[in-house]
Motif scaffolding. Structure first.
Motif, PDB file in Angstrom:
ATOM      1  N   VAL A 132      -5.006 -38.293 -11.820  1.00  0.00           N
ATOM      2  CA  VAL A 132      -4.473 -37.002 -12.236  1.00  0.00           C
ATOM      3  C   VAL A 132      -3.007 -36.900 -11.845  1.00  0.00           C
ATOM      4  CG1 VAL A 132      -4.712 -34.509 -12.076  1.00  0.00           C
ATOM      5  CG2 VAL A 132      -6.744 -35.961 -11.981  1.00  0.00           C
ATOM      6  N   THR A 133      -2.163 -36.642 -12.844  1.00  0.00           N
ATOM      7  CA  THR A 133      -0.719 -36.634 -12.660  1.00  0.00           C
ATOM      8  C   THR A 133      -0.158 -35.353 -13.257  1.00  0.00           C
ATOM      9  OG1 THR A 133      -0.633 -39.052 -12.775  1.00  0.00           O
ATOM     10  CG2 THR A 133       1.431 -37.866 -13.178  1.00  0.00           C
ATOM     11  N   ILE A 134       0.614 -34.610 -12.461  1.00  0.00           N
ATOM     12  CA  ILE A 134       1.123 -33.311 -12.904  1.00  0.00           C
ATOM     13  C   ILE A 134       2.645 -33.337 -12.970  1.00  0.00           C
ATOM     14  CG2 ILE A 134       1.239 -30.844 -12.386  1.00  0.00           C
ATOM     15  CD1 ILE A 134      -1.447 -31.077 -11.009  1.00  0.00           C
TER      16      ILE A 134
ATOM     17  N   GLY B 239       2.783 -30.509 -17.869  1.00  0.00           N
ATOM     18  CA  GLY B 239       1.334 -30.463 -17.907  1.00  0.00           C
ATOM     19  C   GLY B 239       0.675 -31.558 -17.093  1.00  0.00           C
ATOM     20  N   VAL B 240      -0.564 -31.862 -17.457  1.00  0.00           N
ATOM     21  CA  VAL B 240      -1.398 -32.809 -16.713  1.00  0.00           C
ATOM     22  C   VAL B 240      -1.559 -34.082 -17.531  1.00  0.00           C
ATOM     23  CG1 VAL B 240      -3.642 -33.171 -15.613  1.00  0.00           C
ATOM     24  CG2 VAL B 240      -2.614 -30.884 -15.636  1.00  0.00           C
ATOM     25  N   TYR B 241      -1.260 -35.203 -16.900  1.00  0.00           N
ATOM     26  CA  TYR B 241      -1.275 -36.500 -17.579  1.00  0.00           C
ATOM     27  C   TYR B 241      -2.373 -37.388 -16.999  1.00  0.00           C
ATOM     28  CZ  TYR B 241       3.098 -35.394 -19.927  1.00  0.00           C
ATOM     29  OH  TYR B 241       4.051 -34.819 -20.733  1.00  0.00           O
ATOM     30  N   TRP B 242      -2.699 -38.392 -17.790  1.00  0.00           N
ATOM     31  CA  TRP B 242      -3.764 -39.358 -17.454  1.00  0.00           C
ATOM     32  C   TRP B 242      -3.381 -40.246 -16.280  1.00  0.00           C
ATOM     33  CZ3 TRP B 242      -8.614 -40.190 -19.564  1.00  0.00           C
ATOM     34  CH2 TRP B 242      -9.196 -41.428 -19.383  1.00  0.00           C
TER      35      TRP B 242
ATOM     36  N   VAL C 163      -3.000 -34.999 -21.132  1.00  0.00           N
ATOM     37  CA  VAL C 163      -4.379 -34.528 -21.244  1.00  0.00           C
ATOM     38  C   VAL C 163      -4.415 -33.046 -21.600  1.00  0.00           C
ATOM     39  CG1 VAL C 163      -6.582 -34.233 -20.032  1.00  0.00           C
ATOM     40  CG2 VAL C 163      -5.185 -36.277 -19.615  1.00  0.00           C
ATOM     41  N   THR C 164      -3.615 -32.240 -20.903  1.00  0.00           N
ATOM     42  CA  THR C 164      -3.562 -30.800 -21.177  1.00  0.00           C
ATOM     43  C   THR C 164      -2.230 -30.244 -20.676  1.00  0.00           C
ATOM     44  OG1 THR C 164      -4.519 -28.633 -20.670  1.00  0.00           O
ATOM     45  CG2 THR C 164      -4.822 -30.342 -19.018  1.00  0.00           C
ATOM     46  N   PRO C 165      -1.644 -29.288 -21.402  1.00  0.00           N
ATOM     47  CA  PRO C 165      -0.407 -28.667 -20.919  1.00  0.00           C
ATOM     48  C   PRO C 165      -0.657 -27.614 -19.839  1.00  0.00           C
ATOM     49  CG  PRO C 165      -1.004 -27.743 -23.036  1.00  0.00           C
ATOM     50  CD  PRO C 165      -1.988 -28.845 -22.762  1.00  0.00           C
ATOM     51  N   GLU C 166      -1.922 -27.282 -19.597  1.00  0.00           N
ATOM     52  CA  GLU C 166      -2.275 -26.241 -18.633  1.00  0.00           C
ATOM     53  C   GLU C 166      -2.563 -26.854 -17.262  1.00  0.00           C
ATOM     54  OE1 GLU C 166      -1.992 -23.121 -19.420  1.00  0.00           O
ATOM     55  OE2 GLU C 166      -1.542 -23.605 -21.520  1.00  0.00           O
TER      56      GLU C 166
ATOM     57  N   SER D 282      -8.041 -28.336 -14.874  1.00  0.00           N
ATOM     58  CA  SER D 282      -7.259 -29.495 -15.327  1.00  0.00           C
ATOM     59  C   SER D 282      -7.892 -30.795 -14.835  1.00  0.00           C
ATOM     60  CB  SER D 282      -5.804 -29.378 -14.854  1.00  0.00           C
ATOM     61  OG  SER D 282      -5.704 -29.377 -13.451  1.00  0.00           O
ATOM     62  N   PHE D 283      -8.454 -30.790 -13.622  1.00  0.00           N
ATOM     63  CA  PHE D 283      -9.192 -31.962 -13.149  1.00  0.00           C
ATOM     64  C   PHE D 283     -10.391 -32.230 -14.066  1.00  0.00           C
ATOM     65  CE2 PHE D 283      -8.149 -33.115  -8.533  1.00  0.00           C
ATOM     66  CZ  PHE D 283      -6.815 -32.773  -8.683  1.00  0.00           C
ATOM     67  N   ALA D 284     -11.089 -31.162 -14.438  1.00  0.00           N
ATOM     68  CA  ALA D 284     -12.259 -31.309 -15.305  1.00  0.00           C
ATOM     69  C   ALA D 284     -11.857 -31.866 -16.666  1.00  0.00           C
ATOM     70  CB  ALA D 284     -12.957 -29.968 -15.463  1.00  0.00           C
ATOM     71  N   ALA D 285     -10.673 -31.463 -17.170  1.00  0.00           N
ATOM     72  CA  ALA D 285     -10.201 -31.974 -18.467  1.00  0.00           C
ATOM     73  C   ALA D 285      -9.978 -33.483 -18.405  1.00  0.00           C
ATOM     74  CB  ALA D 285      -8.913 -31.257 -18.872  1.00  0.00           C
ATOM     75  N   VAL D 286      -9.431 -33.969 -17.289  1.00  0.00           N
ATOM     76  CA  VAL D 286      -9.221 -35.417 -17.132  1.00  0.00           C
ATOM     77  C   VAL D 286     -10.570 -36.134 -17.055  1.00  0.00           C
ATOM     78  CG1 VAL D 286      -8.229 -37.228 -15.683  1.00  0.00           C
ATOM     79  CG2 VAL D 286      -6.982 -35.085 -16.015  1.00  0.00           C
ATOM     80  N   ARG D 287     -11.506 -35.549 -16.323  1.00  0.00           N
ATOM     81  CA  ARG D 287     -12.828 -36.177 -16.211  1.00  0.00           C
ATOM     82  C   ARG D 287     -13.519 -36.244 -17.568  1.00  0.00           C
ATOM     83  NH1 ARG D 287     -13.136 -32.866 -11.291  1.00  0.00           N
ATOM     84  NH2 ARG D 287     -12.765 -34.236  -9.494  1.00  0.00           N
ATOM     85  N   ARG D 288     -13.402 -35.169 -18.374  1.00  0.00           N
ATOM     86  CA  ARG D 288     -14.015 -35.193 -19.704  1.00  0.00           C
ATOM     87  C   ARG D 288     -13.381 -36.263 -20.583  1.00  0.00           C
ATOM     88  NH1 ARG D 288     -13.758 -29.529 -19.037  1.00  0.00           N
ATOM     89  NH2 ARG D 288     -11.870 -29.434 -20.332  1.00  0.00           N
TER      90      ARG D 288
END
Length: 344
Positions: free
Chosen positions: A288-290, A294-297, A309-312, A319-325
């Motif tokens: 997880v990279t911020i 936003g949040v990057y892979w 992964v997400t701009p939020e 945002s952690f959950a978005a990376v896991r998904r």
């Protein structure tokens, strides 16, 4: 700027149903592991089939661009180099790009940092909130990087906030550890803060070729200064070949640098780098990279849209959950391909 390929294949209007696969196989036979193959086509809709074919054949689709009304895909032939720590849970390490400006312009910087790069700072208030929420999520380590983090006037407060949440490593070229920055460093816990200082070679020639004249000597002084202040120092080298990496390992052995205090990585073909290892998202275990965007892979592509992964950013748990998904989707692709030829 589009990636330069070793082989250019103009597919015209061909699809997988009308002969494209035969040409791809022929091109692969003429390629070596790590070579880049560009496929240029009038048919933008072959992208999905091309991605599926890459996954099935253990090649990687690195990028796609539109040029003069035609689509160009770049494929890396063969698997990426194996990664260590394959069992590290997603979210156990958190990377923060505090800023993107830097006092140097290294010719392989994966995020195009330089003295002229816009700062694009996360900001102290944002980092303090990230640190608080990271502690609640039981993040095990925080890595602070840039750019050059020590260009920021509030770097002491930033590192203090991060270190209160988890053991923190700050990545730096080591050249700015003087004056008020040194005073800020002195205020930090030696047990909670590590300095990872870039040193690419045992002698100045190679390091200075990539980072600028005189930078090797200044980096060595920074290493000595950080150690004198009682901080743990990890040395990090970016190398172009395995031979360069092995040479640096011998140097570190001669200096009695422990394994846990050394990082040797290959140049990634991102950012300024014109050569190196071409990496796709599927090649990288997520970390997880911020950034301010936003949040990057993964930190290696923290300004590239394919790794966003997400701009939020907040809530951090989401945002952690978005990376896991996203990681689960990548894993599901691999599982499906692994069962395609299940005969019983």
């Amino acid at each position: 700027m589009p990636l330069k390929a070793d082989i250019e294949l103009d597919a015209g209007a061909k699809t997988f149903a009308t002969g494209l696969m035969v040409e791809l196989i022929d091109a692969l036979r003429r390629s070596r592991p790590g070579d880049l193959l560009a496929v240029i086509s009038d048919q933008a809709n072959i992208g999905f089939d091309l991605e599926a074919w890459c996954r099935f054949t253990r090649n990687s689709l690195i990028e796609s661009t539109l040029e003069a009304g035609r689509t160009r895909w770049v494929i890396r032939c063969g698997d990426a180099p194996a990664q260590g720590d394959v069992d590290r849970p997603v979210g156990s390490r958190l990377w923060l790009y505090t800023n993107f400006d830097c006092n140097l312009r290294c010719d392989y910087c994966c995020v195009r940092s330089s003295p002229k790069a816009p700062r694009r700072a996360l900001g102290l208030a944002c980092i303090q909130r990230i640190a608080e929420e990271a502690a609640e999520l039981a993040v095990g380590e925080i890595f602070v990087t840039g750019g050059e983090p020590f260009l920021l006037p509030d770097i002491g407060q930033i590192l203090a906030a991060c270190a209160a949440a988890a053991p923190t490593t700050v990545l730096t070229n080591g050249m700015l550890l003087t004056g008020r920055r040194l005073e800020a460093l002195r205020s930090l816990s030696r047990d909670r803060v590590t300095l990872q200082i870039s040193l690419d070679s045992a002698t100045p020639e190679r390091h200075d070729r990539h980072r600028g004249k005189g930078t090797w000597v200044r980096a060595c002084k920074g290493i000595e200064r950080a150690r004198a202040e009682g901080f743990r120092v990890r040395l990090a080298a970016t190398v172009s070949t395995e031979a360069e990496g092995e040479e640096f390992r011998h140097f570190l052995d001669s200096q009695q640098i422990a394994e846990e205090n050394r990082v040797i990585r290959r140049v990634a073909m991102r950012g300024f780098a014109a050569q190196g290892i071409a990496l796709a998202r599927a090649d990288l275990l997520p970390e997880v990279t911020i950034t301010a965007e936003g949040v990057y892979w993964h930190p290696v592509g923290a300004e590239d849209s394919d790794l966003l992964v997400t701009p939020e950013i907040f809530p951090l748990a989401q945002s952690f959950a978005a990376v896991r998904r996203a990681f689960e989707r990548e894993s599901e692709h691999r599982r499906r391909l692994a069962t395609i030829f299940n005969c019983a």
